[in-house]
Design a protein around this motif. Structure first.
Motif, short mmCIF file in Angstrom:
data_model
loop_
_atom_site.label_atom_id
_atom_site.label_comp_id
_atom_site.label_asym_id
_atom_site.label_seq_id
_atom_site.Cartn_x
_atom_site.Cartn_y
_atom_site.Cartn_z
N LEU A 72 0.83 -1.21 0.00
CA LEU A 72 0.00 0.00 0.00
C LEU A 72 0.86 1.26 0.00
O LEU A 72 0.52 2.26 -0.64
CB LEU A 72 -0.93 0.00 1.22
CG LEU A 72 -1.98 -1.12 1.26
CD1 LEU A 72 -2.77 -1.06 2.56
CD2 LEU A 72 -2.90 -1.03 0.06
N LEU A 73 1.98 1.21 0.71
CA LEU A 73 2.88 2.37 0.75
C LEU A 73 3.48 2.67 -0.62
O LEU A 73 3.73 3.84 -0.96
CB LEU A 73 4.00 2.13 1.76
CG LEU A 73 3.72 2.52 3.21
CD1 LEU A 73 4.92 2.20 4.07
CD2 LEU A 73 3.38 3.99 3.32
N GLY A 74 3.75 1.62 -1.39
CA GLY A 74 4.26 1.85 -2.73
C GLY A 74 3.29 2.68 -3.55
O GLY A 74 3.70 3.59 -4.28
N LEU A 75 2.01 2.37 -3.42
CA LEU A 75 0.99 3.16 -4.12
C LEU A 75 0.94 4.59 -3.58
O LEU A 75 0.80 5.55 -4.35
CB LEU A 75 -0.37 2.50 -3.95
CG LEU A 75 -0.54 1.11 -4.59
CD1 LEU A 75 -1.90 0.52 -4.23
CD2 LEU A 75 -0.37 1.18 -6.10
N LEU A 76 1.07 4.74 -2.27
CA LEU A 76 1.05 6.07 -1.66
C LEU A 76 2.21 6.92 -2.15
O LEU A 76 2.05 8.11 -2.46
CB LEU A 76 1.10 5.94 -0.14
CG LEU A 76 1.14 7.26 0.66
CD1 LEU A 76 -0.14 8.05 0.43
CD2 LEU A 76 1.34 6.98 2.14
N GLY A 77 3.41 6.32 -2.23
CA GLY A 77 4.57 7.06 -2.70
C GLY A 77 4.43 7.51 -4.15
O GLY A 77 4.79 8.64 -4.49
N CYS A 78 3.90 6.63 -4.98
CA CYS A 78 3.69 7.01 -6.39
C CYS A 78 2.69 8.15 -6.52
O CYS A 78 2.90 9.09 -7.30
CB CYS A 78 3.20 5.79 -7.17
SG CYS A 78 4.45 4.49 -7.38
N CYS A 79 1.61 8.07 -5.73
CA CYS A 79 0.61 9.14 -5.77
C CYS A 79 1.19 10.46 -5.29
O CYS A 79 0.94 11.53 -5.86
CB CYS A 79 -0.60 8.76 -4.91
SG CYS A 79 -1.60 7.42 -5.58
N GLY A 80 2.00 10.41 -4.21
CA GLY A 80 2.61 11.62 -3.68
C GLY A 80 3.54 12.28 -4.68
O GLY A 80 3.58 13.52 -4.79
N ALA A 81 4.29 11.46 -5.43
CA ALA A 81 5.21 12.02 -6.42
C ALA A 81 4.46 12.61 -7.61
O ALA A 81 4.79 13.71 -8.08
CB ALA A 81 6.18 10.92 -6.89
N HIS A 82 3.46 11.89 -8.10
CA HIS A 82 2.74 12.38 -9.27
C HIS A 82 1.93 13.64 -8.97
O HIS A 82 1.83 14.55 -9.81
CB HIS A 82 1.82 11.28 -9.82
CG HIS A 82 2.55 10.21 -10.57
ND1 HIS A 82 3.21 10.44 -11.76
CD2 HIS A 82 2.74 8.89 -10.30
CE1 HIS A 82 3.76 9.33 -12.18
NE2 HIS A 82 3.50 8.36 -11.31
N LYS A 83 1.34 13.69 -7.79
CA LYS A 83 0.52 14.85 -7.42
C LYS A 83 1.35 15.98 -6.81
O LYS A 83 0.82 17.04 -6.51
CB LYS A 83 -0.57 14.42 -6.44
CG LYS A 83 -1.61 13.49 -7.04
CD LYS A 83 -2.72 13.19 -6.04
CE LYS A 83 -3.79 12.31 -6.66
NZ LYS A 83 -4.91 12.03 -5.72
N GLU A 84 2.65 15.71 -6.62
CA GLU A 84 3.56 16.69 -6.03
C GLU A 84 3.00 17.19 -4.68
O GLU A 84 2.98 18.38 -4.40
CB GLU A 84 3.81 17.86 -6.99
CG GLU A 84 4.45 17.43 -8.30
CD GLU A 84 4.74 18.60 -9.22
OE1 GLU A 84 4.28 19.72 -8.91
OE2 GLU A 84 5.44 18.41 -10.23
N SER A 85 2.56 16.24 -3.88
CA SER A 85 1.95 16.55 -2.58
C SER A 85 2.97 16.36 -1.47
O SER A 85 3.44 15.24 -1.23
CB SER A 85 0.73 15.66 -2.35
OG SER A 85 0.25 15.79 -1.03
N LYS A 86 3.31 17.46 -0.78
CA LYS A 86 4.25 17.37 0.34
C LYS A 86 3.64 16.56 1.48
O LYS A 86 4.36 15.86 2.20
CB LYS A 86 4.63 18.76 0.83
CG LYS A 86 5.39 19.59 -0.21
CD LYS A 86 5.89 20.89 0.37
CE LYS A 86 6.99 20.68 1.38
NZ LYS A 86 7.59 21.94 1.84
N CYS A 87 2.33 16.65 1.64
CA CYS A 87 1.65 15.91 2.70
C CYS A 87 1.78 14.40 2.48
O CYS A 87 2.12 13.65 3.41
CB CYS A 87 0.19 16.31 2.77
SG CYS A 87 -0.75 15.46 4.06
N LEU A 88 1.54 13.95 1.25
CA LEU A 88 1.65 12.52 0.94
C LEU A 88 3.08 12.03 1.06
O LEU A 88 3.34 10.93 1.55
CB LEU A 88 1.10 12.24 -0.46
CG LEU A 88 -0.42 12.35 -0.64
CD1 LEU A 88 -0.80 12.08 -2.09
CD2 LEU A 88 -1.14 11.38 0.29
#
Length: 244
Positions: A72-88
């Motif tokens: 699940l964290l792998g998915l979270l990291g990919c989403c954080g990078a693509h959305k450029e979200s500092k929170c994620l």
């Protein structure tokens, strides 16, 4: 253009580590499942020492849980990078850090209890062979499989069966694995001349091989987690420059 390619490489890098984390998580899931299934029957044999053996099963369940979280964290990291979200990205970093510390703690527990493995086996094996072999179907079946596959006899050697319930009920005959002929009747004199080795050394070697496999997978996963934390924190700290 150069800055664009720089940030593209950064995103590709964290995506790469996220995929590796997911693969590591799937590996931990498989390993935890394998250990929990493989040790289920062994716990029955430990008898009064099963509470100590449960520590290994607990570590297996821990690996299953950590493996699922890493996927699940792998998915979270990919989403954080693509959305450029500092929170994620910060959440991604924090959870991996907690998991990494928990894995270190679990490794310490495994090392501590593995030092007792030899003592547990020695304290249990001879009494079990003397009293339960031949009467308890589970103990008998597992010991027969162990002695046949490892080509060994007893825990230390054939003397573990001398005076046992099995010997008395079978006319002073020992299990067939204790003789080179591997057939009944296996007399005490024939077992002595056969010099079939005990199972302790082979069992201990199997335990070490399993421990090395688990340790290698855990170490590789830990390295991936550290690398993912470094990349995610780097992106987190420089994301403002990217936005500006």
């Amino acid at each position: 253009s150069g800055l664009f390619w720089f940030w593209t490489c950064q995103y590709m890098l964290i995506n790469f580590f996220c995929i590796l984390l997911q693969l590591g998580g799937l590996t931990l899931l498989a390993m935890g499942t394998w250990v929990s299934v493989d040790w289920g029957s062994f716990l029955h044999l430990l008898g009064p020492f099963s509470s100590q053996g449960m520590q290994f099963i607990n570590v297996a369940f821990f690996c299953i849980a950590i493996g699922a979280v890493l996927v699940l964290l792998g998915l979270l990291g990919c989403c954080g990078a693509h959305k450029e979200s500092k929170c994620l990205l910060l959440t991604f970093f924090s959870i991996i850090l907690i998991i990494f510390l928990a894995e270190v703690a679990a490794g310490v527990v495994v090392l501590a209890y593995s030092s007792f493995a030899e003592g547990i086996l020695r304290a249990w094996a001879t009494p079990a062979l003397q009293k339960d072999y031949g009467s308890d179907p589970v103990v008998t079946k597992i010991w027969n499989i162990t002695m046949i596959e490892l080509q060994c006899c007893g825990f230390s050697n054939y003397t573990d069966f001398v005076g046992s319930k099995f010997e008395k009920e079978n006319g002073s005959s020992l299990p067939p694995s204790c003789c080179w002929t591997n057939s009944l009747p296996c007399s005490l004199a024939e077992a002595e001349h056969s010099t079939v080795q005990g199972c302790f050394e082979q069992i201990l070697e199997l335990l070490k091989e399993h421990a090395n496999t688990v340790g290698g997978i855990a170490t590789g996963t830990g390295v991936l987690e550290i690398a993912a934390m470094i990349v995610s924190m780097y992106l987190y700290c420089h994301l403002d420059n990217r936005v500006s």
